[in-house]
Scaffold this motif. Structure first.
Motif, PDB file in Angstrom:
ATOM      1  N   CYS A  97      57.574 -88.444  78.201  1.00  0.00           N
ATOM      2  CA  CYS A  97      58.042 -87.182  77.619  1.00  0.00           C
ATOM      3  C   CYS A  97      57.299 -85.959  78.143  1.00  0.00           C
ATOM      4  O   CYS A  97      57.722 -84.822  77.908  1.00  0.00           O
ATOM      5  N   LYS A 131      57.464 -89.184  67.885  1.00  0.00           N
ATOM      6  CA  LYS A 131      57.543 -90.612  68.181  1.00  0.00           C
ATOM      7  C   LYS A 131      56.540 -91.328  67.284  1.00  0.00           C
ATOM      8  O   LYS A 131      55.437 -90.817  67.046  1.00  0.00           O
ATOM      9  N   GLU A 151      59.447 -82.832  69.531  1.00  0.00           N
ATOM     10  CA  GLU A 151      59.894 -84.226  69.437  1.00  0.00           C
ATOM     11  C   GLU A 151      58.800 -85.077  68.797  1.00  0.00           C
ATOM     12  O   GLU A 151      57.600 -84.831  69.001  1.00  0.00           O
TER      13      GLU A 151
END
Length: 463
Positions: free
Chosen positions: A420, A398, A396
């Motif tokens: 997270c 960000k 992931e």
């Protein structure tokens, strides 16, 4: 005078001479040196035994005193008569030899009752002819007797090799106990190192392959040097009058041994083998009977023990069954109580775990919220604004804009506010070049850290 009387008694016992005046003359001629006088008596001018004679050969003595002694010495020779064959004498052991075996266990096992050196006569019954009278003999401890035996074995093997009989390295009484336990006769060799016939007898007879194999298979062998304490005392007890000297003995009772055969003077291997075979054949019934008796005793003892055990088991069976019934009831009650307690403990543990998890999650949520508030609003793009991309281990990504004057700590607060990660220990790392922005760089600004105007970082979990 006590010392003189003792020496005279010893000399008479070991030589077999009954005339005290003659013995006194011999001892005086050797300066009352007992060992020297005995050595002279047993090694000098000996006569050959009669043909086919084995036990008790005649022995002669020379007179160093001079004048008038010859007649009495000749008479002394005639007094030393040959004895009969097997089991012709029961010998009382010296206190010094018996004392070496006082630690042996008393008990009757086949060959008779072991009573401080007790042994079995050749006859089918056990005999006891009184106690030892040699109270004046010096005591020899177990360790001293064993040391003498081991020294004899070492010297014998060094001089004649290790092909001869396997003499045991222990005292006479211990060796006798060994022969008794093994249901074997005991072969005794008394070594006279100064006798002229000794080397040839040891090399050609004792160490011959046939004699060594026969003795090792059928006897327990013990050897002693007559210059050593125990060897000297055994030569006294066995009345060894000529060397080389061998004997076959068996244990009797009351501190005695049965002298089954003695062999005095040099013998060829064939003669020695014939003698030993004859002794073994004539003693076989006694040894077999002793072994069978011991086995019967052992069987009877085991049978009694089994019967006693069965009786005790039957006697305790009812009590055991009742005890087992009560124990089973108690066990069921305990299991029911334990099961209920366990259920309640598990229920309480689940509630406590859920409560702690909720509290932890609430605390983390609060921390994330506080850190998100501390970051403030995301700034618009501009020359003093840094664009930061963060990649997580899950893949992931960000990104967020920060003022170039913001610190590295702001980046960590940003990552924490996202929620997270399930771990608390991690580091922000850049790839090219690889730089770890750890604790020592938390206070640096993004610009000073070289992350302006844009940076790509990834989260590296700490092990």
């Amino acid at each position: 005078m006590v010392d003189v009387a003792d020496k005279l008694a010893y000399f008479q016992a070991i030589t077999g001479l009954e005339d005290p005046d003659l013995c006194t003359e011999i001892l005086a001629a050797h300066g009352w040196d007992l060992e020297l006088a005995i050595s002279s008596f047993t090694t000098t001018n000996h006569l050959s035994p009669p043909e086919n004679s084995v036990a008790g050969p005649t022995t002669s003595v020379y007179d160093e005193g001079g004048g008038g002694g010859g007649t009495r010495l000749e008479q002394a020779e005639n007094r030393v008569a040959a004895g009969p064959g097997l089991a012709w004498r029961v010998v009382t052991l010296p206190i010094s030899v018996i004392s070496g075996g006082i630690g042996l266990i008393s008990g009757a096992i086949g060959l008779g009752i072991w009573a401080a050196g007790g042994v079995l006569s050749y006859s089918m019954g056990m005999i006891g002819l009184g106690r030892t009278r040699e109270a004046s003999a010096r005591l020899v401890s177990v360790s001293a007797a064993a040391a003498e035996a081991m020294e004899f074995v070492e010297v014998f093997e060094r001089e004649y090799g290790a092909t001869g009989p396997r003499f045991v390295g222990e005292g006479f009484m211990d060796a006798l106990q060994r022969s008794r336990s093994a249901f074997k006769l005991m072969f005794v060799y008394l070594h006279s190192p100064d006798h002229p016939d000794t080397p040839a007898f040891c090399e050609r007879t004792l160490c011959s392959e046939a004699i060594a194999a026969f003795v090792n298979e059928n006897f327990v062998s013990w050897g002693g040097n007559i210059r050593a304490s125990e060897g000297f005392k055994m030569s006294n007890s066995l009345k060894a009058s000529r060397f080389p000297f061998c004997a076959v003995v068996m244990a009797a009772t009351n501190q005695r041994i049965a002298l089954l055969q003695q062999v005095e003077g040099p013998k060829s291997p064939e003669e020695m083998l014939t003698i030993l075979q004859k002794v073994l054949e004539e003693s076989a019934p006694v040894l077999v009977a002793a072994r069978l008796d011991a086995e019967e005793r052992l069987t009877n003892t085991r049978l009694r023990e089994e019967q006693d055990a069965a009786y005790r088991a039957a006697l305790e069976a009812d009590q055991a069954r009742e005890r087992q019934r009560r124990e089973e009831q108690d066990r069921l009650v305990r299991e029911a109580v334990d099961a209920e307690t366990k259920r309640m403990d598990e229920e309480e543990a689940r509630k406590r775990a859920a409560r702690e998890a909720a509290e932890k999650e609430a605390a983390l949520a609060k921390i994330r919220q506080e850190k998100a508030l501390s970051l403030g609003a995301e700034p618009e793009k501009g020359p003093n604004v840094t664009q930061v991309l963060v990649r997580f281990p899950t893949g992931e990504r960000k990104d967020r804009r920060f003022h170039s004057s913001a610190t590295i700590q702001s980046l960590y607060d940003y990552v924490d506010s996202l929620g997270c990660l399930e771990v608390e220990s991690y580091s922000l790392v850049s790839n090219f070049p690889r730089v770890v922005y750890g604790q020592e760089k938390l206070s640096m600004s993004l610009k000073d850290a070289g992350l302006h105007p844009q940076a790509s970082l990834f989260v590296e979990l700490n092990s």
